[in-house]
Design a protein around this motif. Structure first.
Motif, PDB file in Angstrom:
ATOM      1  N   ARG A  44     110.429  74.862  49.540  1.00  0.00           N
ATOM      2  CA  ARG A  44     110.885  74.553  50.235  1.00  0.00           C
ATOM      3  C   ARG A  44     112.101  75.734  51.307  1.00  0.00           C
ATOM      4  NH1 ARG A  44     112.914  71.998  46.199  1.00  0.00           N
ATOM      5  NH2 ARG A  44     114.876  73.343  46.319  1.00  0.00           N
ATOM      6  N   ARG A  45     112.323  76.704  50.650  1.00  0.00           N
ATOM      7  CA  ARG A  45     112.855  77.572  51.171  1.00  0.00           C
ATOM      8  C   ARG A  45     112.122  79.091  51.135  1.00  0.00           C
ATOM      9  NH1 ARG A  45     117.642  76.250  49.923  1.00  0.00           N
ATOM     10  NH2 ARG A  45     117.870  74.818  51.407  1.00  0.00           N
ATOM     11  N   TYR A 166     119.289  75.304  59.585  1.00  0.00           N
ATOM     12  CA  TYR A 166     120.775  74.678  58.994  1.00  0.00           C
ATOM     13  C   TYR A 166     119.906  74.817  57.572  1.00  0.00           C
ATOM     14  CZ  TYR A 166     118.261  70.539  58.232  1.00  0.00           C
ATOM     15  OH  TYR A 166     117.544  69.892  58.223  1.00  0.00           O
ATOM     16  N   LYS A 167     119.387  74.954  56.957  1.00  0.00           N
ATOM     17  CA  LYS A 167     119.237  75.072  55.586  1.00  0.00           C
ATOM     18  C   LYS A 167     118.835  76.689  55.173  1.00  0.00           C
ATOM     19  CE  LYS A 167     115.343  72.998  54.797  1.00  0.00           C
ATOM     20  NZ  LYS A 167     114.484  72.084  53.906  1.00  0.00           N
ATOM     21  N   GLN A 168     119.871  77.745  55.818  1.00  0.00           N
ATOM     22  CA  GLN A 168     119.694  78.690  55.149  1.00  0.00           C
ATOM     23  C   GLN A 168     121.362  79.113  55.550  1.00  0.00           C
ATOM     24  OE1 GLN A 168     116.719  80.461  54.927  1.00  0.00           O
ATOM     25  NE2 GLN A 168     115.570  79.138  55.143  1.00  0.00           N
ATOM     26  N   GLN A 169     120.848  80.412  54.441  1.00  0.00           N
ATOM     27  CA  GLN A 169     123.234  80.540  53.923  1.00  0.00           C
ATOM     28  C   GLN A 169     123.685  81.760  56.042  1.00  0.00           C
ATOM     29  OE1 GLN A 169     124.301  83.803  51.991  1.00  0.00           O
ATOM     30  NE2 GLN A 169     121.695  83.840  50.520  1.00  0.00           N
ATOM     31  N   GLN A 170     122.053  82.410  55.985  1.00  0.00           N
ATOM     32  CA  GLN A 170     123.136  82.922  57.180  1.00  0.00           C
ATOM     33  C   GLN A 170     123.046  82.235  59.023  1.00  0.00           C
ATOM     34  OE1 GLN A 170     120.122  82.685  55.235  1.00  0.00           O
ATOM     35  NE2 GLN A 170     119.002  84.438  55.469  1.00  0.00           N
ATOM     36  N   TYR A 172     126.002  80.180  57.764  1.00  0.00           N
ATOM     37  CA  TYR A 172     126.901  80.049  57.632  1.00  0.00           C
ATOM     38  C   TYR A 172     127.923  81.294  57.870  1.00  0.00           C
ATOM     39  CZ  TYR A 172     125.319  75.442  56.991  1.00  0.00           C
ATOM     40  OH  TYR A 172     124.435  74.700  57.566  1.00  0.00           O
ATOM     41  N   ILE A 175     131.729  82.566  59.087  1.00  0.00           N
ATOM     42  CA  ILE A 175     132.780  81.710  59.490  1.00  0.00           C
ATOM     43  C   ILE A 175     133.471  82.326  58.129  1.00  0.00           C
ATOM     44  CG2 ILE A 175     133.490  79.171  59.012  1.00  0.00           C
ATOM     45  CD1 ILE A 175     131.143  79.606  61.440  1.00  0.00           C
ATOM     46  N   GLU A 191     116.941  89.834  43.998  1.00  0.00           N
ATOM     47  CA  GLU A 191     116.486  88.127  44.954  1.00  0.00           C
ATOM     48  C   GLU A 191     114.828  88.610  45.163  1.00  0.00           C
ATOM     49  OE1 GLU A 191     118.655  86.036  46.431  1.00  0.00           O
ATOM     50  OE2 GLU A 191     120.317  86.712  45.036  1.00  0.00           O
TER      51      GLU A 191
ATOM     52  N   ILE B  77     121.963  68.551  56.696  1.00  0.00           N
ATOM     53  CA  ILE B  77     122.738  69.125  55.690  1.00  0.00           C
ATOM     54  C   ILE B  77     122.711  68.897  54.188  1.00  0.00           C
ATOM     55  CG2 ILE B  77     124.692  71.078  54.902  1.00  0.00           C
ATOM     56  CD1 ILE B  77     125.351  71.150  57.820  1.00  0.00           C
ATOM     57  N   ALA B  80     119.757  67.464  52.754  1.00  0.00           N
ATOM     58  CA  ALA B  80     118.792  69.380  52.722  1.00  0.00           C
ATOM     59  C   ALA B  80     119.347  69.572  51.035  1.00  0.00           C
ATOM     60  CB  ALA B  80     118.883  70.560  52.880  1.00  0.00           C
ATOM     61  N   ASP B  84     117.577  70.117  47.094  1.00  0.00           N
ATOM     62  CA  ASP B  84     117.620  71.079  46.219  1.00  0.00           C
ATOM     63  C   ASP B  84     118.262  70.704  45.268  1.00  0.00           C
ATOM     64  OD1 ASP B  84     117.298  72.614  48.442  1.00  0.00           O
ATOM     65  OD2 ASP B  84     119.148  73.404  48.935  1.00  0.00           O
ATOM     66  N   ALA B 166     119.932  81.436  45.379  1.00  0.00           N
ATOM     67  CA  ALA B 166     119.295  81.570  46.767  1.00  0.00           C
ATOM     68  C   ALA B 166     120.142  80.791  47.351  1.00  0.00           C
ATOM     69  CB  ALA B 166     117.941  82.101  46.883  1.00  0.00           C
ATOM     70  N   GLU B 167     119.726  79.942  47.194  1.00  0.00           N
ATOM     71  CA  GLU B 167     119.814  77.824  47.572  1.00  0.00           C
ATOM     72  C   GLU B 167     121.172  77.840  47.377  1.00  0.00           C
ATOM     73  OE1 GLU B 167     114.963  76.673  46.947  1.00  0.00           O
ATOM     74  OE2 GLU B 167     116.897  75.704  45.879  1.00  0.00           O
ATOM     75  N   ALA B 169     123.391  79.430  48.079  1.00  0.00           N
ATOM     76  CA  ALA B 169     124.693  80.345  48.526  1.00  0.00           C
ATOM     77  C   ALA B 169     124.778  78.896  49.689  1.00  0.00           C
ATOM     78  CB  ALA B 169     123.980  81.248  49.106  1.00  0.00           C
ATOM     79  N   PHE B 170     123.885  78.504  50.168  1.00  0.00           N
ATOM     80  CA  PHE B 170     123.881  77.722  51.420  1.00  0.00           C
ATOM     81  C   PHE B 170     124.704  76.178  51.252  1.00  0.00           C
ATOM     82  CE2 PHE B 170     121.377  73.270  52.516  1.00  0.00           C
ATOM     83  CZ  PHE B 170     122.357  73.501  53.757  1.00  0.00           C
ATOM     84  N   LYS B 173     128.663  77.816  51.534  1.00  0.00           N
ATOM     85  CA  LYS B 173     128.822  77.939  52.772  1.00  0.00           C
ATOM     86  C   LYS B 173     128.724  76.797  53.809  1.00  0.00           C
ATOM     87  CE  LYS B 173     126.915  82.695  52.975  1.00  0.00           C
ATOM     88  NZ  LYS B 173     126.737  83.949  53.369  1.00  0.00           N
ATOM     89  N   GLN B 174     128.163  76.199  53.435  1.00  0.00           N
ATOM     90  CA  GLN B 174     128.328  75.426  54.417  1.00  0.00           C
ATOM     91  C   GLN B 174     129.251  74.002  53.825  1.00  0.00           C
ATOM     92  OE1 GLN B 174     127.456  71.416  53.882  1.00  0.00           O
ATOM     93  NE2 GLN B 174     127.525  72.003  51.238  1.00  0.00           N
ATOM     94  N   LYS B 176     132.144  75.302  53.035  1.00  0.00           N
ATOM     95  CA  LYS B 176     133.293  76.206  53.039  1.00  0.00           C
ATOM     96  C   LYS B 176     133.591  76.355  55.096  1.00  0.00           C
ATOM     97  CE  LYS B 176     134.794  81.482  53.480  1.00  0.00           C
ATOM     98  NZ  LYS B 176     134.550  82.629  53.335  1.00  0.00           N
TER      99      LYS B 176
END
Lengths: 192, 322
Positions: A44-45, A166-170, A172, A175, A191, B77, B80, B84, B166-167, B169-170, B173-174, B176
């Motif tokens: 998925r990622r 939008y599914k990646q932490q980067q 966000y 913010i 990682e 979002i 997804a 997850d 890793a997932e 973290a998304f 952040k979304q 927050k």
């Protein structure tokens, strides 16, 4: 009803330069179902270009510990002499060489031609013995189901994992106040 | 794979235990097929299966808001994120299976109500602001715990944790981002964000489990590298990060005793452990609904499983015929 289904081990290849690696398993009714489920769970990622699956019961495995305690029977029992048309089988060989970190895998190293899984192990030890193996997996090649290597399939299966930002932490990252401002120190594992 | 699970009554137990503990001491991962004490296996199955169930049940409070998301972006979002959680459940069931327990048995334990899962999911999601707050605080607390578990000694569990972190973290952040957006928004939006924080703050602190002094399994879990930090240590890390961020956003932490000590740690007031044990014991606001929803989903998916099996049997027949 049975909800278990057979268990399939999943091998994921991240880039052309990397081997297929055993990332985990899925339960599925048939090979295509196993590949699709593997895609949905393990890609998925993370980056991927190819996946293989094989039923867990079709894997012959030996750990270093097991080999030390019970060496496999000497030289494969070849049931039929070559003269009568015996065809050697092709086996895929997978090897794990490190237990030092978490993100170490049973990696694909190549193929051997052999008369039995035990014979394949022996040949694997000779051909791929450059690094000490902590575990060997031997799989008859015809038991592996592989994702379609065509560029269209690769694109539709694996690109969405990285394309949907939008599914990646980067996405966000900037913010609010950055977490590091408040951190007193944090340990992280390697990682993927 | 003939797994070897050692019992204290085995003649070579103490020798093997010493080798096993030395491996963990050197930072090596224990992999499937390696010798391990039966108690190590039992504790891992208990923890990993509870963790897997938590991911699966965790889809419910958020899934309830997918069709009420305010914008298409937020909806994508959230979809997804819920997908997850389903994947995380599967990673974890797989990790537990490497210890010789079947996924079916674990699912049966969940559906029959025998298995435990994280109590946080037995609280209701009352407004859309809860979705952001769950990401920020609940997933924030989960990441602290999971980062600790990713450093653990059992290879398959630690690998699942690295992927999940890793997932997550998304997710964090979304969430927050959403709450901070509301904190800068209208009076009504600020109220919604504050109300959600008021309701989720304490349950989030309870996610790390009882205080160290009341945590009976901790000693052996730490010695064998299953847990690498104590409940209170992880809780402190969570508060140190999130309390100042909430305050920075102009929101309040619902704890009148919260203060910073001279070492810079944010110290919380007393946690209501009666509430925690009530929810663990099945008397939380949503325990019954969550299990009913899981059973309903399982039953309503029966035709899909049946169709897949029929198709697989047909394939099998065709192969044999050739």
């Amino acid at each position: 009803m049975d909800t278990q289904w057979p268990r399939w081990e999943v091998f994921k290849q991240d880039t052309p330069a990397k081997p297929h690696q055993a990332v985990g398993s899925v339960h599925a009714a048939d090979p295509q179902h196993a590949l699709l489920t593997a895609r949905n769970i393990f890609a998925r990622r993370p980056q991927a270009i190819s996946m293989w699956v094989v039923r867990a019961e079709d894997i012959f495995s030996w750990t270093k510990e097991e080999l030390a305690e019970n060496p496999p029977p000497e030289a494969a029992k070849q049931t039929e002499p070559l003269a009568y048309g015996f065809q050697p089988l092709t086996f895929c060989v997978f090897r794990k060489t490190s237990h030092k970190r978490s993100m170490t895998f049973v990696d694909y190293v190549g193929e051997v031609s052999a008369s039995s899984p035990e014979d394949a192990l022996k040949q694997a030890q000779q051909q791929f013995g450059d690094v000490e193996a902590l575990a060997w997996w031997i799989v008859p090649t015809d038991r592996l189901a592989k994702s379609d290597p065509g560029s269209e399939t690769v694109e539709s299966w694996f690109a969405p994992a990285t394309d949907k930002t939008y599914k990646q932490q980067q996405y966000y990252a900037t913010i609010g106040s950055h977490v590091s401002k408040h951190k007193l120190g944090r340990e992280t594992d390697d990682e993927e | 794979m003939p797994a070897k699970y050692g019992l204290p009554s085995d003649p070579d137990y103490s020798l093997r235990l010493a080798e096993f503990e030395a491996r963990i001491g050197r930072g090596e991962k224990i992999e499937p097929g390696d010798w391990m004490p039966e108690e190590y296996r039992r504790q891992l199955i208990r923890m990993i299966s509870q963790h897997a169930h938590s991911e699966v049940v965790g889809m419910l409070p958020e899934g309830a808001w997918i069709n009420r998301a305010p914008t298409l972006k937020r909806k994508m979002i959230l979809i997804a994120k819920v997908q997850d959680e389903a994947g995380h459940g599967q990673y974890l069931y797989h990790a537990a299976e490497t210890l010789g327990v079947s996924r079916e048995a674990m699912l049966e334990a969940l559906l029959s109500g025998k298995a435990k899962y994280s109590s946080i999911f037995n609280y209701p999601t009352l407004t859309w602001a809860d979705i952001g707050t769950i990401g920020w605080l609940v997933d924030g607390a989960a990441i602290k715990n999971q980062t600790m578990l990713a450093a653990g000694s059992y290879g398959p569990y630690s690998r699942a944790m690295v992927r999940i972190c890793a997932e997550e973290a998304f997710h964090h952040k979304q969430g927050k981002e959403m709450v901070l957006f509301y904190a800068r928004g209208s009076e009504k939006q600020r109220q919604m964000a504050q109300d959600a924080i008021n309701r989720w703050w304490w349950p989030a602190l309870m996610m790390m489990g009882p205080h160290d002094a009341d945590s009976p399994n901790s000693e052996v879990l730490t010695r064998w590298g299953i847990k690498t930090k104590s409940n209170d240590t992880v809780r402190q890390e969570f508060i140190n990060e999130h309390a100042p961020e909430i305050l920075d956003a102009g929101l309040q932490v619902p704890d009148p005793d919260l203060h910073q000590d001279d070492k810079g740690n944010w110290v919380h007031g007393p946690i209501n452990w009666d509430e925690f044990w009530q929810v663990v014991g099945g008397n939380g606001p949503m325990n019954k609904e969550r299990l009913e929803a899981r059973r309903k989903a399982h039953d309503e998916g029966a035709w899909v499983r049946s169709a897949l099996e029929t198709y697989a049997a047909k394939l099998q027949k065709a192969t044999v015929a050739v």
